[in-house]
Design a protein around this motif. Structure first.
Motif, PDB file in Angstrom:
ATOM      1  N   ARG A   1       1.263  -1.065   0.109  1.00 37.68           N
ATOM      2  CA  ARG A   1      -0.308  -0.116  -0.208  1.00 37.68           C
ATOM      3  C   ARG A   1       0.731   1.974   0.195  1.00 37.68           C
ATOM      4  NH1 ARG A   1      -5.082   1.784   3.928  1.00 37.68           N
ATOM      5  NH2 ARG A   1      -3.379   1.761   5.533  1.00 37.68           N
ATOM      6  N   SER A   2       2.348   1.372   0.717  1.00 37.07           N
ATOM      7  CA  SER A   2       2.931   2.180   0.711  1.00 37.07           C
ATOM      8  C   SER A   2       4.462   1.657   1.083  1.00 37.07           C
ATOM      9  CB  SER A   2       2.949   3.242   1.888  1.00 37.07           C
ATOM     10  OG  SER A   2       3.167   2.265   2.674  1.00 37.07           O
ATOM     11  N   PRO A   3       5.447   2.563   0.473  1.00 39.24           N
ATOM     12  CA  PRO A   3       7.133   1.534   1.061  1.00 39.24           C
ATOM     13  C   PRO A   3       6.924   1.132   1.841  1.00 39.24           C
ATOM     14  CG  PRO A   3       7.365   3.891   0.148  1.00 39.24           C
ATOM     15  CD  PRO A   3       5.844   3.428   0.355  1.00 39.24           C
ATOM     16  N   ASP A   4       6.341   1.291   3.175  1.00 38.92           N
ATOM     17  CA  ASP A   4       6.564   0.559   4.539  1.00 38.92           C
ATOM     18  C   ASP A   4       5.102  -0.075   4.859  1.00 38.92           C
ATOM     19  OD1 ASP A   4       9.547   0.685   4.828  1.00 38.92           O
ATOM     20  OD2 ASP A   4       8.522   3.394   5.436  1.00 38.92           O
ATOM     21  N   GLU A   5       4.403  -0.041   4.305  1.00 37.44           N
ATOM     22  CA  GLU A   5       2.935  -0.652   5.258  1.00 37.44           C
ATOM     23  C   GLU A   5       2.453  -1.880   3.245  1.00 37.44           C
ATOM     24  OE1 GLU A   5      -0.735   1.022   7.221  1.00 37.44           O
ATOM     25  OE2 GLU A   5       0.216   1.827   5.722  1.00 37.44           O
ATOM     26  N   PHE A   6       2.268  -2.914   4.082  1.00 33.82           N
ATOM     27  CA  PHE A   6       1.187  -3.646   2.530  1.00 33.82           C
ATOM     28  C   PHE A   6       0.100  -4.063   3.107  1.00 33.82           C
ATOM     29  CE2 PHE A   6       5.184  -5.682   4.916  1.00 33.82           C
ATOM     30  CZ  PHE A   6       5.340  -7.522   5.299  1.00 33.82           C
ATOM     31  N   PHE A   7      -0.065  -5.430   1.819  1.00 28.40           N
ATOM     32  CA  PHE A   7      -1.122  -6.655   2.860  1.00 28.40           C
ATOM     33  C   PHE A   7      -0.882  -7.257   3.236  1.00 28.40           C
ATOM     34  CE2 PHE A   7      -3.572  -3.167   1.269  1.00 28.40           C
ATOM     35  CZ  PHE A   7      -4.572  -2.171   1.658  1.00 28.40           C
ATOM     36  N   TYR A   8      -1.240  -8.727   3.435  1.00 32.08           N
ATOM     37  CA  TYR A   8      -0.079  -9.773   3.524  1.00 32.08           C
ATOM     38  C   TYR A   8      -1.441 -10.637   3.720  1.00 32.08           C
ATOM     39  CZ  TYR A   8       2.513 -13.247   6.134  1.00 32.08           C
ATOM     40  OH  TYR A   8       2.892 -14.271   6.395  1.00 32.08           O
ATOM     41  N   VAL A   9      -1.582 -12.165   3.203  1.00 30.66           N
ATOM     42  CA  VAL A   9      -2.357 -12.964   3.343  1.00 30.66           C
ATOM     43  C   VAL A   9      -1.029 -14.218   3.696  1.00 30.66           C
ATOM     44  CG1 VAL A   9      -3.614 -15.218   2.409  1.00 30.66           C
ATOM     45  CG2 VAL A   9      -3.573 -12.512   1.232  1.00 30.66           C
ATOM     46  N   ASP A  10      -1.869 -14.793   5.359  1.00 29.11           N
ATOM     47  CA  ASP A  10      -1.484 -15.979   5.848  1.00 29.11           C
ATOM     48  C   ASP A  10      -3.219 -16.943   5.873  1.00 29.11           C
ATOM     49  OD1 ASP A  10      -1.308 -18.336   7.453  1.00 29.11           O
ATOM     50  OD2 ASP A  10      -0.797 -16.913   9.623  1.00 29.11           O
ATOM     51  N   THR A  11      -2.492 -17.124   5.286  1.00 26.76           N
ATOM     52  CA  THR A  11      -4.311 -18.522   4.388  1.00 26.76           C
ATOM     53  C   THR A  11      -5.515 -18.343   5.399  1.00 26.76           C
ATOM     54  OG1 THR A  11      -2.735 -18.963   2.346  1.00 26.76           O
ATOM     55  CG2 THR A  11      -4.966 -19.939   2.550  1.00 26.76           C
ATOM     56  N   PRO A  12      -4.676 -19.880   6.540  1.00 23.86           N
ATOM     57  CA  PRO A  12      -5.949 -20.550   6.821  1.00 23.86           C
ATOM     58  C   PRO A  12      -6.554 -19.007   8.183  1.00 23.86           C
ATOM     59  CG  PRO A  12      -3.858 -21.969   7.647  1.00 23.86           C
ATOM     60  CD  PRO A  12      -3.292 -20.743   6.407  1.00 23.86           C
TER      61      PRO A  12
END
Length: 292
Positions: free
Chosen positions: A156-167
């Motif tokens: 979303r920005s250089p220091d912030e991201f969306f993340y998936v841990d599937t379960p």
């Protein structure tokens, strides 16, 4: 809600295709066949992918990103950590933080500062056995622990991201220091979240494992669109092609019996669909970006 229909764009079937990424310098699609240990390259001659070259690493590979200088090749999330893949096919180990842990590396991506992030998972999917790392020089710095199946990342920005841990059945928002909060939950009826990408409007396109689809979500979780895919196990996606408006989708036949593979003849193939929505150019690995 808009609905799209993805079409197969490559005859070959992978066991477990993952990690698609559009290299806008070479104008090629990259992806991996995880357990076969293959990194694949192909050019886009719509509506088909034309294979360019395949590299065999001799071990599982979870993700690949191009270096800022094309002559330097690529950095990969190799079975036990991180490695450099040369244009000649040579492989040089950089770090192996997962050695002896009964785990393997999985999905990963470079960030806007040029750092490479990738996470791991246990072979037997033991809850909490995985770790998300940031590669800095020859050191794999753990950022998140207690991860089960580390999957998609989208900045979303250089220091912030969306993340998936599937379960967890959700998309989280994580900062560079590992502070993590829920962005939104995903209805299990849609499938399990796997790889993902972000478009120029800030919406997330999430591959739904077990759901035969890629679903486009707003950043607060509203379902905006759905891409139908003729394979149950949809693993990841990325934007590429001219204008970055083609969504490429990877699928898998991981764990299938011969009968299941025959019943799903498109499982393991790559798909493509024109969305009319532009993606963002993928970030590239830059050694000077490490630790900045």
């Amino acid at each position: 809600m808009r609905t799209y229909q993805a079409q197969p764009c490559l005859d070959e079937r992978a066991e477990h295709a993952e990690g698609p990424l559009w290299d806008d310098v070479r104008e090629e699609l990259l992806w991996v066949d995880v357990y076969a240990g293959l990194v694949r390259r192909a050019r886009w001659d719509a509506p088909r992918l034309v294979p360019v070259r395949t590299y065999s690493l001799g071990e599982a590979v979870g993700a690949v990103v191009p270096c800022a200088d094309p002559e330097d090749g690529w950095v990969v999330a190799s079975e036990l950590g991180f490695a450099r893949l040369g244009t000649d096919g040579s492989v040089r180990t950089l770090a192996e933080p997962e050695r002896g842990r009964g785990t393997r590396m999985n999905d990963g991506a470079a960030d806007p500062r040029g750092r490479f992030w990738a996470g791991s998972m246990a072979h037997d999917r033991t809850p909490g056995a995985g770790t998300l790392y940031r590669l800095e020089g020859y050191e794999a710095v753990p950022v998140l622990t207690d991860v089960t199946i580390s999957n998609g990342l989208a900045w979303r920005s250089p220091d912030e991201f969306f993340y998936v841990d599937t379960p967890t059945q959700r998309v989280d928002l994580v900062d560079r220091d590992g502070n993590r909060e829920r962005a939104f939950a995903i209805d299990p009826a849609l499938g399990a979240p796997d790889g993902m990408t972000i478009d120029a409007e800030g919406a997330l396109w999430v591959a739904m494992w077990g759901g035969s689809a890629v679903v486009r979500f707003s950043q607060d979780g509203e379902v905006l669109a759905r891409v139908e895919v003729a394979a149950t196990q949809v693993s990841s996606c990325c934007f590429g092609g001219p204008g970055l408006t083609t969504l490429f989708v990877t699928t898998s036949q991981e764990g299938f019996t011969p009968e299941q593979s025959a019943a799903e003849p498109f499982a393991g193939k790559l798909f493509a669909v024109e969305t009319g929505v532009a993606g963002l150019a993928a970030d590239r690995y830059r050694p000077e970006g490490e630790g900045s």
